[in-house]
Design a protein around this motif. Structure first.
Motif, PDB file in Angstrom:
ATOM      1  N   GLY A  37      47.670 -17.288  64.992  1.00 30.36           N
ATOM      2  CA  GLY A  37      47.992 -18.647  65.422  1.00 30.36           C
ATOM      3  C   GLY A  37      48.297 -19.557  64.251  1.00 30.36           C
ATOM      4  N   ILE A  38      47.292 -19.834  63.431  1.00 32.62           N
ATOM      5  CA  ILE A  38      47.453 -20.744  62.305  1.00 32.62           C
ATOM      6  C   ILE A  38      48.273 -20.106  61.189  1.00 32.62           C
ATOM      7  CG2 ILE A  38      46.222 -22.014  60.503  1.00 32.62           C
ATOM      8  CD1 ILE A  38      43.905 -22.250  62.502  1.00 32.62           C
ATOM      9  N   GLY A  39      47.956 -18.883  60.843  1.00 29.87           N
ATOM     10  CA  GLY A  39      48.635 -18.202  59.744  1.00 29.87           C
ATOM     11  C   GLY A  39      50.119 -17.979  59.975  1.00 29.87           C
ATOM     12  N   ALA A  40      50.556 -17.974  61.214  1.00 30.17           N
ATOM     13  CA  ALA A  40      51.967 -17.757  61.531  1.00 30.17           C
ATOM     14  C   ALA A  40      52.796 -19.036  61.450  1.00 30.17           C
ATOM     15  CB  ALA A  40      52.093 -17.152  62.927  1.00 30.17           C
ATOM     16  N   LEU A  41      52.146 -20.190  61.299  1.00 36.42           N
ATOM     17  CA  LEU A  41      52.876 -21.459  61.236  1.00 36.42           C
ATOM     18  C   LEU A  41      53.588 -21.617  59.889  1.00 36.42           C
ATOM     19  CD1 LEU A  41      50.194 -23.839  62.777  1.00 36.42           C
ATOM     20  CD2 LEU A  41      52.275 -22.989  63.874  1.00 36.42           C
ATOM     21  N   PRO A  42      54.810 -22.142  59.902  1.00 35.63           N
ATOM     22  CA  PRO A  42      55.504 -22.375  58.632  1.00 35.63           C
ATOM     23  C   PRO A  42      54.777 -23.440  57.812  1.00 35.63           C
ATOM     24  CG  PRO A  42      56.765 -23.269  60.484  1.00 35.63           C
ATOM     25  CD  PRO A  42      55.594 -22.553  61.062  1.00 35.63           C
ATOM     26  N   GLY A  43      54.695 -23.227  56.532  1.00 37.48           N
ATOM     27  CA  GLY A  43      54.052 -24.197  55.642  1.00 37.48           C
ATOM     28  C   GLY A  43      52.574 -23.954  55.428  1.00 37.48           C
ATOM     29  N   VAL A  44      51.962 -23.053  56.193  1.00 36.17           N
ATOM     30  CA  VAL A  44      50.540 -22.746  56.004  1.00 36.17           C
ATOM     31  C   VAL A  44      50.427 -21.688  54.912  1.00 36.17           C
ATOM     32  CG1 VAL A  44      48.460 -21.790  57.052  1.00 36.17           C
ATOM     33  CG2 VAL A  44      49.909 -23.336  58.363  1.00 36.17           C
ATOM     34  N   HIS A  45      49.736 -22.041  53.831  1.00 39.77           N
ATOM     35  CA  HIS A  45      49.590 -21.124  52.703  1.00 39.77           C
ATOM     36  C   HIS A  45      48.216 -20.462  52.698  1.00 39.77           C
ATOM     37  CE1 HIS A  45      53.378 -22.521  51.095  1.00 39.77           C
ATOM     38  NE2 HIS A  45      52.951 -23.761  51.307  1.00 39.77           N
ATOM     39  N   THR A  46      47.187 -21.196  53.076  1.00 39.20           N
ATOM     40  CA  THR A  46      45.832 -20.653  53.133  1.00 39.20           C
ATOM     41  C   THR A  46      45.088 -21.246  54.322  1.00 39.20           C
ATOM     42  OG1 THR A  46      44.936 -22.385  51.711  1.00 39.20           O
ATOM     43  CG2 THR A  46      45.648 -20.361  50.623  1.00 39.20           C
ATOM     44  N   ALA A  47      44.073 -20.540  54.753  1.00 40.22           N
ATOM     45  CA  ALA A  47      43.200 -21.037  55.824  1.00 40.22           C
ATOM     46  C   ALA A  47      41.791 -20.526  55.562  1.00 40.22           C
ATOM     47  CB  ALA A  47      43.688 -20.561  57.189  1.00 40.22           C
ATOM     48  N   ALA A  48      40.811 -21.380  55.758  1.00 37.93           N
ATOM     49  CA  ALA A  48      39.408 -21.005  55.610  1.00 37.93           C
ATOM     50  C   ALA A  48      38.736 -21.143  56.970  1.00 37.93           C
ATOM     51  CB  ALA A  48      38.720 -21.903  54.592  1.00 37.93           C
ATOM     52  N   THR A  49      37.893 -20.187  57.292  1.00 37.95           N
ATOM     53  CA  THR A  49      37.193 -20.192  58.579  1.00 37.95           C
ATOM     54  C   THR A  49      35.710 -20.400  58.338  1.00 37.95           C
ATOM     55  OG1 THR A  49      38.804 -18.644  59.481  1.00 37.95           O
ATOM     56  CG2 THR A  49      36.745 -18.859  60.672  1.00 37.95           C
ATOM     57  N   VAL A  50      35.115 -21.316  59.077  1.00 36.16           N
ATOM     58  CA  VAL A  50      33.683 -21.572  59.006  1.00 36.16           C
ATOM     59  C   VAL A  50      33.123 -21.381  60.403  1.00 36.16           C
ATOM     60  CG1 VAL A  50      31.902 -23.288  58.515  1.00 36.16           C
ATOM     61  CG2 VAL A  50      33.987 -23.219  57.137  1.00 36.16           C
ATOM     62  N   LEU A  51      32.119 -20.548  60.524  1.00 34.16           N
ATOM     63  CA  LEU A  51      31.494 -20.302  61.826  1.00 34.16           C
ATOM     64  C   LEU A  51      30.391 -21.314  62.089  1.00 34.16           C
ATOM     65  CD1 LEU A  51      31.092 -16.431  61.715  1.00 34.16           C
ATOM     66  CD2 LEU A  51      32.924 -17.759  62.744  1.00 34.16           C
ATOM     67  N   THR A  52      30.403 -21.880  63.270  1.00 29.31           N
ATOM     68  CA  THR A  52      29.338 -22.766  63.720  1.00 29.31           C
ATOM     69  C   THR A  52      28.871 -22.239  65.061  1.00 29.31           C
ATOM     70  OG1 THR A  52      30.413 -24.625  62.634  1.00 29.31           O
ATOM     71  CG2 THR A  52      28.710 -25.149  64.247  1.00 29.31           C
TER      72      THR A  52
END
Length: 64
Positions: A37-52
């Motif tokens: 979802g997020i990683g496939a968007l243009p312009g997204v270079h990195t993503a961090a996931t935090v579990l709550t």
């Protein structure tokens, strides 16, 4: 992202940061949302996931 069906909350937290709340019901959903979802968007270079973790429902035995 705010219009995505899985997103419950989205807010800009800096010049280039976006905080998103997206409940996942399984580990498959937890992997698919950021990677596909997020990683496939243009312009997204990195993503961090935090579990709550949050308890949604507690089951109790009836006493009788």
């Amino acid at each position: 992202m705010a219009g995505h069906s899985a997103v419950r909350f989205a807010a800009v937290t800096g010049r280039t940061n976006l905080a998103i709340s997206a409940p996942c019901r399984s580990t498959d959903e937890l992997y698919a949302f950021p990677s596909e979802g997020i990683g496939a968007l243009p312009g997204v270079h990195t993503a961090a996931t935090v579990l709550t973790l949050r308890r949604v429902k507690t089951l109790t035995a009836e006493r009788g």
